[in-house]
Design a protein around this motif. Structure first.
Motif, mmCIF file in Angstrom:
data_model
loop_
_atom_site.group_PDB
_atom_site.id
_atom_site.type_symbol
_atom_site.label_atom_id
_atom_site.label_comp_id
_atom_site.label_asym_id
_atom_site.label_seq_id
_atom_site.Cartn_x
_atom_site.Cartn_y
_atom_site.Cartn_z
ATOM 1 N N ASP A 1 -3.077 -77.161 49.902
ATOM 2 C CA ASP A 1 -4.413 -77.763 50.444
ATOM 3 C C ASP A 1 -5.641 -78.201 49.720
ATOM 4 O O ASP A 1 -6.314 -79.409 50.572
ATOM 5 C CB ASP A 1 -5.346 -76.425 50.517
ATOM 6 N N GLU A 2 -4.738 -78.297 48.755
ATOM 7 C CA GLU A 2 -5.242 -78.921 47.473
ATOM 8 C C GLU A 2 -4.471 -80.375 47.263
ATOM 9 O O GLU A 2 -2.974 -80.244 46.861
ATOM 10 C CB GLU A 2 -6.048 -78.712 46.782
ATOM 11 N N PRO A 3 -5.682 -81.921 47.000
ATOM 12 C CA PRO A 3 -4.608 -83.039 46.904
ATOM 13 C C PRO A 3 -3.645 -82.889 45.578
ATOM 14 O O PRO A 3 -4.627 -82.108 44.727
ATOM 15 C CB PRO A 3 -5.594 -84.113 46.979
ATOM 16 N N GLU A 4 -2.669 -83.668 44.931
ATOM 17 C CA GLU A 4 -2.109 -83.700 43.778
ATOM 18 C C GLU A 4 -2.017 -84.943 43.314
ATOM 19 O O GLU A 4 -1.404 -85.676 43.973
ATOM 20 C CB GLU A 4 -0.604 -83.094 44.324
ATOM 21 N N ARG A 5 -2.679 -85.614 42.091
ATOM 22 C CA ARG A 5 -2.411 -86.469 41.750
ATOM 23 C C ARG A 5 -0.672 -86.637 41.038
ATOM 24 O O ARG A 5 -0.180 -85.802 40.046
ATOM 25 C CB ARG A 5 -3.768 -86.184 40.287
ATOM 26 N N LEU A 6 -0.306 -87.635 41.397
ATOM 27 C CA LEU A 6 1.340 -87.944 40.860
ATOM 28 C C LEU A 6 1.104 -89.099 40.215
ATOM 29 O O LEU A 6 0.706 -90.199 39.865
ATOM 30 C CB LEU A 6 1.382 -88.373 42.577
ATOM 31 N N PHE A 7 2.360 -88.634 39.070
ATOM 32 C CA PHE A 7 2.732 -89.832 38.493
ATOM 33 C C PHE A 7 4.285 -89.796 38.554
ATOM 34 O O PHE A 7 4.976 -89.599 38.314
ATOM 35 C CB PHE A 7 1.912 -89.440 37.093
ATOM 36 N N GLN A 8 4.755 -91.440 38.072
ATOM 37 C CA GLN A 8 5.716 -91.998 37.977
ATOM 38 C C GLN A 8 6.306 -91.994 36.540
ATOM 39 O O GLN A 8 5.931 -92.703 35.911
ATOM 40 C CB GLN A 8 5.327 -93.410 39.370
ATOM 41 N N LEU A 9 7.576 -91.390 36.288
ATOM 42 C CA LEU A 9 8.224 -91.294 34.675
ATOM 43 C C LEU A 9 9.031 -93.147 35.623
ATOM 44 O O LEU A 9 10.417 -93.194 35.921
ATOM 45 C CB LEU A 9 8.636 -90.240 34.799
ATOM 46 N N ASN A 10 8.586 -94.066 34.277
ATOM 47 C CA ASN A 10 9.965 -95.210 34.308
ATOM 48 C C ASN A 10 10.745 -94.533 33.656
ATOM 49 O O ASN A 10 10.708 -94.028 32.637
ATOM 50 C CB ASN A 10 9.343 -95.796 34.076
ATOM 51 N N VAL A 11 11.732 -95.469 33.939
ATOM 52 C CA VAL A 11 13.151 -95.543 32.817
ATOM 53 C C VAL A 11 13.518 -96.390 32.536
ATOM 54 O O VAL A 11 13.752 -98.015 33.482
ATOM 55 C CB VAL A 11 14.434 -94.768 33.736
ATOM 56 N N ALA A 12 13.412 -97.305 31.479
ATOM 57 C CA ALA A 12 13.446 -98.587 30.435
ATOM 58 C C ALA A 12 14.488 -98.423 31.330
ATOM 59 O O ALA A 12 15.770 -97.921 31.758
ATOM 60 C CB ALA A 12 13.895 -98.116 29.369
ATOM 61 N N GLY A 13 14.668 -100.436 31.795
ATOM 62 C CA GLY A 13 16.528 -100.891 32.371
ATOM 63 C C GLY A 13 16.197 -100.271 33.684
ATOM 64 O O GLY A 13 16.844 -101.734 34.113
ATOM 65 N N LEU A 14 15.199 -99.707 34.229
ATOM 66 C CA LEU A 14 15.241 -99.258 35.818
ATOM 67 C C LEU A 14 14.789 -99.641 37.280
ATOM 68 O O LEU A 14 13.275 -99.899 35.998
ATOM 69 C CB LEU A 14 15.924 -97.875 35.881
ATOM 70 N N PRO A 15 14.904 -100.077 38.110
ATOM 71 C CA PRO A 15 13.525 -100.401 38.993
ATOM 72 C C PRO A 15 12.306 -100.234 39.028
ATOM 73 O O PRO A 15 13.160 -98.597 39.080
ATOM 74 C CB PRO A 15 14.382 -99.813 40.425
ATOM 75 N N SER A 16 11.082 -99.602 38.756
ATOM 76 C CA SER A 16 9.957 -99.572 38.745
ATOM 77 C C SER A 16 8.641 -99.756 39.917
ATOM 78 O O SER A 16 7.906 -99.208 39.677
ATOM 79 C CB SER A 16 9.612 -99.634 37.420
ATOM 80 N N ARG A 17 9.777 -100.232 41.072
ATOM 81 C CA ARG A 17 8.820 -100.291 42.042
ATOM 82 C C ARG A 17 9.250 -99.422 42.922
ATOM 83 O O ARG A 17 10.716 -100.149 43.313
ATOM 84 C CB ARG A 17 9.003 -101.833 42.371
ATOM 85 N N PHE A 18 8.701 -99.359 43.975
ATOM 86 C CA PHE A 18 9.461 -98.445 44.876
ATOM 87 C C PHE A 18 8.310 -98.567 46.345
ATOM 88 O O PHE A 18 7.037 -98.738 46.282
ATOM 89 C CB PHE A 18 9.407 -97.018 44.388
ATOM 90 N N PRO A 19 8.469 -97.903 47.147
ATOM 91 C CA PRO A 19 7.820 -97.771 48.777
ATOM 92 C C PRO A 19 6.940 -97.040 48.216
ATOM 93 O O PRO A 19 6.662 -95.633 47.705
ATOM 94 C CB PRO A 19 8.692 -97.666 50.001
ATOM 95 N N PRO A 20 5.337 -97.117 48.979
ATOM 96 C CA PRO A 20 4.817 -96.083 48.988
ATOM 97 C C PRO A 20 5.394 -94.736 48.934
ATOM 98 O O PRO A 20 6.052 -94.491 50.137
ATOM 99 C CB PRO A 20 3.716 -96.523 50.370
ATOM 100 N N LEU A 21 4.575 -93.558 48.798
ATOM 101 C CA LEU A 21 4.484 -92.021 48.833
ATOM 102 C C LEU A 21 5.133 -92.057 49.857
ATOM 103 O O LEU A 21 4.272 -92.328 50.975
ATOM 104 C CB LEU A 21 3.858 -91.123 47.832
ATOM 105 N N SER A 22 5.709 -91.008 50.551
ATOM 106 C CA SER A 22 5.344 -90.252 52.073
ATOM 107 C C SER A 22 5.042 -88.718 51.872
ATOM 108 O O SER A 22 5.865 -87.918 51.747
ATOM 109 C CB SER A 22 7.331 -90.083 52.709
ATOM 110 N N THR A 23 3.551 -89.064 51.919
ATOM 111 C CA THR A 23 2.987 -87.859 51.808
ATOM 112 C C THR A 23 1.794 -88.004 53.161
ATOM 113 O O THR A 23 1.068 -86.577 52.702
ATOM 114 C CB THR A 23 2.294 -88.241 50.310
ATOM 115 N N ALA A 24 1.825 -88.589 53.401
ATOM 116 C CA ALA A 24 1.091 -88.222 55.307
ATOM 117 C C ALA A 24 0.556 -86.692 55.685
ATOM 118 O O ALA A 24 2.032 -86.379 55.778
ATOM 119 C CB ALA A 24 1.164 -89.779 56.177
ATOM 120 N N ARG A 25 -0.283 -86.537 55.830
ATOM 121 C CA ARG A 25 0.241 -84.710 56.492
ATOM 122 C C ARG A 25 -0.851 -85.314 57.938
ATOM 123 O O ARG A 25 -1.446 -85.886 58.392
ATOM 124 C CB ARG A 25 -1.346 -84.444 55.915
ATOM 125 N N ARG A 26 0.199 -84.626 58.714
ATOM 126 C CA ARG A 26 -0.050 -84.589 60.109
ATOM 127 C C ARG A 26 -1.656 -84.030 60.341
ATOM 128 O O ARG A 26 -2.408 -83.116 59.950
ATOM 129 C CB ARG A 26 0.703 -83.984 61.196
#
Length: 401
Positions: free
Chosen positions: A158-183
């Protein structure tokens, strides 16, 4: 098995992105890839003091006493996956989601909103990405590189969640938009039970994506009955084998639901074809009841249609169950008068299909199906009541013959 931690813990869910495509591409070679994935994952989890709660196929559910240990394990796992020599042209990409909370713990299993939240966080990400909740973020020190992704609505919460991305040194940190759309559609209300957290969460996500509202999840028969009594759902999805004996607790619970809350449809899921259990569930009435093999869940459209049929008072019987029941004929079979075409129509009726769906499956006109159905009612000498009731009587005659 070491004792699982409880109280405040960090829960981590993971799964492989694009696993179906990998299976199709690698064929039998996928088994070796899966073995390597599991070995690398377990090594990192064990080194960080984590506990594997559940695993199914390419999915894992693990817990840690400390958020920092969970973060270290997640980073170590992603580095191990990135550095492993996978088959030529293959890149294994695993998404991970973690949340810190106080899940309910009973009989060696975790339940509650914190479990659902961690699973939904994982499902929002992309392969190679590690997502963490605000609660987990607050439990980690400044040595971790965390990127604020803002607030997101997660399916089933019911309530939105604030999300954070944990980055790993030396690995990609850019990803597609999150899949969180609610119908926006709030469909049939479902209570879901299965003792496997991973399977339960996976089915819940499929149902929510199909427009259903999963109002509660249960891991035991007692919890299932409590949730059905509390929420009065349109449909209860029940695993036939549940703790503590893993025999027929789910079936007994399903029968109680039919007796105590007849307005709630019951759809039982089974790992194996068990015709006797199916007939026990049907009793004298096939309205609002279904029995499917768990394998059918992978056909999302058919599965969603079966859930909806049961919720609307119809029936949904697995074709494999119907086939076994059909093979057990009495000598004085009342169906002997039916033509092969009429038997085919009745078999599809037994699976819970409408006249229109039968016409499409058999590639004949709707009018032709209606004529077959009328003929079936006549040959089985069913009383001239409402057609929906006569369909149920015809199906019961068919299955019990």
């Amino acid at each position: 098995m070491p004792e699982l931690p409880h109280g405040t813990i960090t829960l981590v869910f993971t799964d492989v992105e694009g696993s179906t495509q990998l299976v199709q591409r690698l064929g039998d070679g996928y088994a070796q890839l899966l073995d390597d994935h599991r070995r690398l994952f377990r090594d990192a989890i064990t080194a960080a003091g984590g506990h594997v709660v559940d695993h199914r196929g390419d999915e894992f559910f693990v817990v840690f006493e400390e958020a920092a240990a969970a973060a270290e394990a997640a980073c170590a796992t992603q580095r191990a996956f990135a550095g492993h020599a996978w088959p030529e042209g293959v890149e294994l990409r695993v998404r991970m989601g973690m949340h810190t909370g106080e899940p309910n713990f009973r009989d060696g299993a975790y339940f509650g909103l914190d479990v659902h939240r961690a699973a939904r966080i994982c499902q929002a990400g992309s392969g190679g990405q590690i997502l963490v909740s605000q609660r987990t973020r607050e439990s980690l020190d400044s040595s971790y590189e965390l990127e604020d992704l803002g607030e997101h609505e997660l399916p089933g919460l019911d309530e939105p969640e604030r999300l954070f991305q944990l980055n790993v040194a030396g690995l990609p940190s850019r990803f597609p938009p999150l899949s969180t759309a609610r119908r926006g559609f709030r469909g049939m209300r479902v209570v879901l039970s299965d003792d496997s957290v991973l399977l339960r969460e996976g089915i819940a996500r499929l149902l929510e994506d199909a427009g259903f509202e999963v109002v509660a999840q249960s891991g035991t028969a007692d919890d299932l009955l409590r949730h059905v009594g509390m929420h009065k759902p349109d449909v209860a999805l029940v695993d036939i084998r549940m703790p503590p004996t893993q025999t027929d607790e789910g079936l007994r619970a399903a029968q109680q639901i039919r007796e105590r809350w007849p307005e709630t449809g019951v759809l039982v899921l089974s790992q194996y074809v068990e015709p006797t259990y199916a007939m026990e569930l049907l009793g004298e009435n096939a309205e609002g009841v279904g029995y499917l093999l768990k394998d059918r869940v992978s056909d999302v459209d058919e599965f969603a249609a079966a859930v909806r049929r049961v919720g609307e008072g119809g029936s949904a019987l697995d074709p494999a169950v119907v086939s076994q029941l059909v093979g057990r004929r009495r000598r004085d079979d009342p169906l002997e008068e039916l033509t092969p075409r009429e038997r085919e129509v009745l078999e599809l009726m037994a699976e819970g299909r409408s006249n229109q769906a039968i016409a499409e499956r058999m590639v004949i006109t709707l009018r032709a199906v209606e004529k077959h159905v009328t003929s079936i009612f006549g040959k089985l000498r069913l009383p001239a009541t409402a057609e929906d009731h006569r369909r149920v009587l015809a199906v019961l005659t068919y299955l019990r013959s």
